[in-house]
Design an enzyme around this catalytic site. Structure first.
Site, PDB file in Angstrom:
ATOM      1  N   GLU A 198       2.945  -1.461   2.322  1.00 57.01           N
ATOM      2  CA  GLU A 198       2.087  -2.382   1.561  1.00 57.01           C
ATOM      3  C   GLU A 198       1.356  -1.678   0.436  1.00 57.01           C
ATOM      4  OE1 GLU A 198       0.757  -0.585   3.890  1.00 57.01           O
ATOM      5  OE2 GLU A 198      -1.036  -1.449   4.797  1.00 57.01           O
ATOM      6  N   VAL A 199       0.891  -0.449   0.682  1.00 58.01           N
ATOM      7  CA  VAL A 199       0.069   0.192  -0.339  1.00 58.01           C
ATOM      8  C   VAL A 199       0.317   1.696  -0.402  1.00 58.01           C
ATOM      9  CG1 VAL A 199      -1.930   0.281   1.244  1.00 58.01           C
ATOM     10  CG2 VAL A 199      -2.325   0.530  -1.181  1.00 58.01           C
ATOM     11  N   ILE A 251      -8.109  -2.861  -0.651  1.00 58.64           N
ATOM     12  CA  ILE A 251      -7.309  -4.089  -0.684  1.00 58.64           C
ATOM     13  C   ILE A 251      -7.326  -4.732   0.697  1.00 58.64           C
ATOM     14  CG2 ILE A 251      -5.048  -5.062  -1.258  1.00 58.64           C
ATOM     15  CD1 ILE A 251      -4.504  -2.338  -2.768  1.00 58.64           C
ATOM     16  N   ASP A 287      -1.682   4.640  -1.363  1.00 60.46           N
ATOM     17  CA  ASP A 287      -3.069   5.035  -1.640  1.00 60.46           C
ATOM     18  C   ASP A 287      -3.084   6.519  -2.028  1.00 60.46           C
ATOM     19  OD1 ASP A 287      -5.800   5.257  -1.736  1.00 60.46           O
ATOM     20  OD2 ASP A 287      -6.103   5.243   0.423  1.00 60.46           O
ATOM     21  N   TYR A 334      -5.619  -7.204   3.037  1.00 63.40           N
ATOM     22  CA  TYR A 334      -4.371  -7.951   3.219  1.00 63.40           C
ATOM     23  C   TYR A 334      -4.591  -9.083   4.228  1.00 63.40           C
ATOM     24  CZ  TYR A 334      -2.119  -4.383   0.459  1.00 63.40           C
ATOM     25  OH  TYR A 334      -1.777  -3.550  -0.583  1.00 63.40           O
TER      26      TYR A 334
HETATM   27  P1  5GP Z   1      -1.802   6.696   2.096  1.00 65.50           P
HETATM   28  O1  5GP Z   1      -3.189   7.246   1.824  1.00 65.50           O
HETATM   29  O2  5GP Z   1      -1.033   7.609   2.980  1.00 65.50           O
HETATM   30  O3  5GP Z   1      -1.075   6.350   0.821  1.00 65.50           O
HETATM   31  O4  5GP Z   1      -2.021   5.345   2.877  1.00 65.50           O
HETATM   32  C1  5GP Z   1      -2.147   5.336   4.250  1.00 65.50           C
HETATM   33  C2  5GP Z   1      -2.352   3.980   4.821  1.00 65.50           C
HETATM   34  O5  5GP Z   1      -3.730   3.659   4.671  1.00 65.50           O
HETATM   35  C3  5GP Z   1      -1.618   2.814   4.186  1.00 65.50           C
HETATM   36  O6  5GP Z   1      -0.304   2.653   4.647  1.00 65.50           O
HETATM   37  C4  5GP Z   1      -2.497   1.663   4.632  1.00 65.50           C
HETATM   38  O7  5GP Z   1      -2.170   1.254   5.930  1.00 65.50           O
HETATM   39  C5  5GP Z   1      -3.885   2.287   4.633  1.00 65.50           C
HETATM   40  N1  5GP Z   1      -4.584   1.921   3.388  1.00 65.50           N
HETATM   41  C6  5GP Z   1      -4.845   2.704   2.337  1.00 65.50           C
HETATM   42  N2  5GP Z   1      -5.518   2.028   1.400  1.00 65.50           N
HETATM   43  C7  5GP Z   1      -5.678   0.776   1.873  1.00 65.50           C
HETATM   44  C8  5GP Z   1      -6.281  -0.420   1.359  1.00 65.50           C
HETATM   45  O8  5GP Z   1      -6.835  -0.489   0.245  1.00 65.50           O
HETATM   46  N3  5GP Z   1      -6.250  -1.508   2.155  1.00 65.50           N
HETATM   47  C9  5GP Z   1      -5.685  -1.494   3.391  1.00 65.50           C
HETATM   48  N4  5GP Z   1      -5.718  -2.621   4.088  1.00 65.50           N
HETATM   49  N5  5GP Z   1      -5.091  -0.404   3.909  1.00 65.50           N
HETATM   50  C10 5GP Z   1      -5.085   0.713   3.158  1.00 65.50           C
END
Ligand code: 5GP
Length: 210
Positions: A111-112, A182, A114, A184
């Site tokens: 989904e994202v 974000i 980050d 969801y």
């Molecule tokens: P990463 O930092 O490894 O790119 O993201 C790790 C996980 O953190 C994502 O897969 C997601 O589940 C959660 N995450 C990061 N940013 C957000 C956000 O803005 N909203 C939500 N709901 N989850 C997030």
């Protein structure tokens, strides 16, 4: 990170719909790997839009990854690190299942994006495991991974993705957003309230007062 971005089920549906054309034209995936839990719903919606008449649905495999903050201890004074843990993975013992991944175009869905830590882990580990299975089975075929996310946060990333993947445009984010949280729909306790937040934010934006 004060602002929150409320995303509705319809928003997710439409982001998948508009991205499907690009995915079909550029990635032509034969299989999807959804990173749970955020990648499950987008992957399922995408599947409907990727289906070509007369062809079967694209199979979806699921993996589960969790990002854990490593708490700083007396002996660890650097910035808290982040560690990805597998909660669910491919069945590496099933050579038949692993064979299905060899020589295929595989779309990883989340989904994202980050910090990019999760995506870096997923791509590296999947590439490694598919290559090991390929050697074990003694078959030829290059597996090509591409990535689809609903949202990419524009920020300094901690993880990196393979250069050839980025250079060849095998990474697609339906939207690039700021470093905001974000929300969801599948995480909402009260979906009506969630949708109302989204509606109000859209109205505010339309009035130019965001
Ligand atoms: P990463 O930092 O490894 O790119 O993201 C790790 C996980 O953190 C994502 O897969 C997601 O589940 C959660 N995450 C990061 N940013 C957000 C956000 O803005 N909203 C939500 N709901 N989850 C997030």
């Amino acid at each position: 990170m004060a602002e929150k971005l409320y995303v509705t089920y319809n928003d997710v549906h439409n982001l998948c719909k508009e991205s499907a054309e690009h995915i079909l034209a550029n990635f032509q995936p034969q299989l999807m790997i959804a990173i749970g839990g955020g990648g499950y719903v987008p992957a399922r919606i995408l599947r409907s839009f990727l289906k070509k008449p007369g062809n079967p649905n694209i199979p979806i495999q699921a993996i589960g990854l969790s990002l854990y903050e490593q708490l700083a201890t007396d002996s660890v004074v650097e910035e808290p690190g982040k560690k990805v843990t597998r909660t669910q993975w491919l069945d590496l013992t099933s050579l038949g299942e692993m064979k299905n991944l060899i020589g295929k175009k595989i779309l990883i869905v989340d989904e994202v994006d980050d910090t990019r830590t999760t995506l870096e882990y997923a791509v590296k580990e999947l590439e490694k495991d598919v290559e090991l299975a390929r050697q074990k089975l003694g078959v030829d075929g290059k597996t090509e991974f591409s990535i689809f996310v609903l949202h990419n946060k524009q920020k300094e990333k901690k993880g990196t993705l393979p250069k050839d993947m980025m250079d060849e445009g095998r990474y697609l984010a339906a939207r690039t957003v700021g470093d905001e949280w974000i929300c969801y729909p599948w995480e909402a306790g009260d979906i009506e309230e969630h949708d109302e937040h989204a509606r109000q934010a859209k109205a505010k934006k339309a009035n130019g007062s965001s």
